[in-house]
Design a protein around this motif. Structure first.
Motif, PDB file in Angstrom:
ATOM      1  N   UNK A  40       0.759  -1.260  -0.044  1.00 46.17           N
ATOM      2  CA  UNK A  40       0.009   0.120   0.074  1.00 46.17           C
ATOM      3  C   UNK A  40       0.826   1.457   0.062  1.00 46.17           C
ATOM      4  N   UNK A  41       2.162   1.145   0.176  1.00 47.16           N
ATOM      5  CA  UNK A  41       2.903   2.096   0.418  1.00 47.16           C
ATOM      6  C   UNK A  41       2.876   2.881  -1.285  1.00 47.16           C
ATOM      7  N   UNK A  42       3.009   4.143  -1.283  1.00 49.92           N
ATOM      8  CA  UNK A  42       2.865   4.822  -2.654  1.00 49.92           C
ATOM      9  C   UNK A  42       4.369   5.147  -3.370  1.00 49.92           C
ATOM     10  N   UNK A  43       5.350   4.895  -2.399  1.00 61.14           N
ATOM     11  CA  UNK A  43       6.592   4.955  -2.658  1.00 61.14           C
ATOM     12  C   UNK A  43       7.128   3.822  -3.845  1.00 61.14           C
ATOM     13  N   UNK A  44       7.425   4.439  -5.165  1.00 59.64           N
ATOM     14  CA  UNK A  44       7.831   3.376  -6.055  1.00 59.64           C
ATOM     15  C   UNK A  44       9.276   3.409  -6.125  1.00 59.64           C
ATOM     16  N   UNK A  45      10.221   4.336  -5.583  1.00 61.91           N
ATOM     17  CA  UNK A  45      11.696   4.522  -5.893  1.00 61.91           C
ATOM     18  C   UNK A  45      12.055   5.595  -4.801  1.00 61.91           C
ATOM     19  N   UNK A  46      13.410   5.143  -4.336  1.00 61.27           N
ATOM     20  CA  UNK A  46      13.955   5.838  -3.446  1.00 61.27           C
ATOM     21  C   UNK A  46      15.653   5.866  -4.056  1.00 61.27           C
ATOM     22  N   UNK A  47      16.385   7.004  -3.551  1.00 54.85           N
ATOM     23  CA  UNK A  47      17.776   6.913  -3.757  1.00 54.85           C
ATOM     24  C   UNK A  47      18.261   6.176  -2.672  1.00 54.85           C
ATOM     25  N   UNK A  48      19.759   5.955  -3.061  1.00 53.21           N
ATOM     26  CA  UNK A  48      20.544   5.127  -2.355  1.00 53.21           C
ATOM     27  C   UNK A  48      20.569   6.094  -0.693  1.00 53.21           C
ATOM     28  N   UNK A  49      20.869   7.292  -0.943  1.00 57.23           N
ATOM     29  CA  UNK A  49      20.981   8.216   0.142  1.00 57.23           C
ATOM     30  C   UNK A  49      19.539   8.281   1.107  1.00 57.23           C
ATOM     31  N   UNK A  50      18.379   8.147   0.347  1.00 54.66           N
ATOM     32  CA  UNK A  50      17.284   8.083   1.038  1.00 54.66           C
ATOM     33  C   UNK A  50      17.134   6.866   1.889  1.00 54.66           C
ATOM     34  N   UNK A  51      17.495   5.684   1.391  1.00 56.62           N
ATOM     35  CA  UNK A  51      17.503   4.272   2.123  1.00 56.62           C
ATOM     36  C   UNK A  51      18.575   4.436   3.280  1.00 56.62           C
ATOM     37  N   UNK A  52      19.706   5.044   3.107  1.00 53.19           N
ATOM     38  CA  UNK A  52      20.631   5.230   4.210  1.00 53.19           C
ATOM     39  C   UNK A  52      20.026   6.024   5.280  1.00 53.19           C
ATOM     40  N   UNK A  53      19.558   7.037   5.211  1.00 51.47           N
ATOM     41  CA  UNK A  53      19.059   7.923   5.862  1.00 51.47           C
ATOM     42  C   UNK A  53      18.127   7.131   6.812  1.00 51.47           C
ATOM     43  N   UNK A  54      17.216   6.316   6.145  1.00 49.73           N
ATOM     44  CA  UNK A  54      16.088   5.729   6.874  1.00 49.73           C
ATOM     45  C   UNK A  54      16.804   4.679   7.865  1.00 49.73           C
ATOM     46  N   UNK A  55      17.716   4.083   7.390  1.00 48.98           N
ATOM     47  CA  UNK A  55      18.189   2.802   8.041  1.00 48.98           C
ATOM     48  C   UNK A  55      19.210   3.499   9.066  1.00 48.98           C
ATOM     49  N   UNK A  56      19.621   4.550   8.891  1.00 46.00           N
ATOM     50  CA  UNK A  56      20.750   4.938  10.167  1.00 46.00           C
ATOM     51  C   UNK A  56      20.091   6.135  10.929  1.00 46.00           C
ATOM     52  N   UNK A  57      18.503   6.201  11.055  1.00 45.43           N
ATOM     53  CA  UNK A  57      17.878   6.812  11.981  1.00 45.43           C
ATOM     54  C   UNK A  57      17.928   8.296  11.800  1.00 45.43           C
ATOM     55  N   UNK A  58      18.240   8.698  10.624  1.00 45.70           N
ATOM     56  CA  UNK A  58      18.377  10.157  10.278  1.00 45.70           C
ATOM     57  C   UNK A  58      17.255  10.914   9.580  1.00 45.70           C
ATOM     58  N   UNK A  59      16.379   9.691   9.402  1.00 41.69           N
ATOM     59  CA  UNK A  59      15.136  10.243   8.732  1.00 41.69           C
ATOM     60  C   UNK A  59      14.051   9.093   9.024  1.00 41.69           C
ATOM     61  N   UNK A  60      13.069   9.724   9.650  1.00 42.03           N
ATOM     62  CA  UNK A  60      11.801   8.738  10.074  1.00 42.03           C
ATOM     63  C   UNK A  60      10.688   8.672   9.208  1.00 42.03           C
TER      64      UNK A  60
END
Length: 149
Positions: A40-60
């Motif tokens: 159901x997530x509307x996201x179809x693509x992310x940048x590598x840096x977006x993925x990194x920020x999410x998994x490093x806790x820099x973006x929620x």
């Protein structure tokens, strides 16, 4: 002296072969990793840096503001090692140190961990805010594989 030269030449050759093999393995891990979200997530693509920020806790959140809940597999699993190197640009030891420091200072907690790829599939399929990764061969219709630029 000639024997010594041959020994060092042979050792240099062996070390080059080991390095080439290790690099090839690292690249093959990266090529097989799929980033997945709830269907159901509307996201179809992310940048590598977006993925990194999410998994490093820099973006929620995902771009657009929707909450993102990262899920990891345990350290020293092949997929985790490949993911950490490709998306977080860190080794397993560096990630352990990163989260140890964050927890000690109170600045963050590591993502929830699941036991393996099947548990990852089930966890992401059950949580509309989840983002995870697994071997691309395990992806099924219960999750959505997103493109990473």
């Amino acid at each position: 002296m000639n024997i010594r030269f041959n020994f060092f030449s042979a050792m240099a050759y062996v070390l080059k072969c080991v390095a080439i093999t290790f690099c090839s393995v690292q690249l093959s891990w990266a090529a097989e990793i799929a980033i997945i979200v709830h269907p159901s997530n509307s996201v179809d693509a992310l940048s590598k840096s977006d993925v990194g920020r999410i998994f490093l806790g820099k973006s929620a959140s995902f771009p657009g503001g929707v909450k993102a809940t990262p899920i990891n597999t345990p350290f020293f699993q092949e997929t985790r090692e490949g993911f950490d190197k490709l998306y977080l640009k860190r080794s397993q030891a560096q990630m352990k140190a990163f989260w140890g420091k964050a927890m000690f200072s109170g600045s963050g907690m590591p993502p929830k961990e699941v036991a393996d790829g099947l548990a990852m599939l089930n966890a992401v399929a059950a949580d509309p805010s989840a983002i995870g990764y697994l071997d691309a061969s395990l992806v099924d219709a219960s999750v959505k594989k997103i493109a990473v630029k």
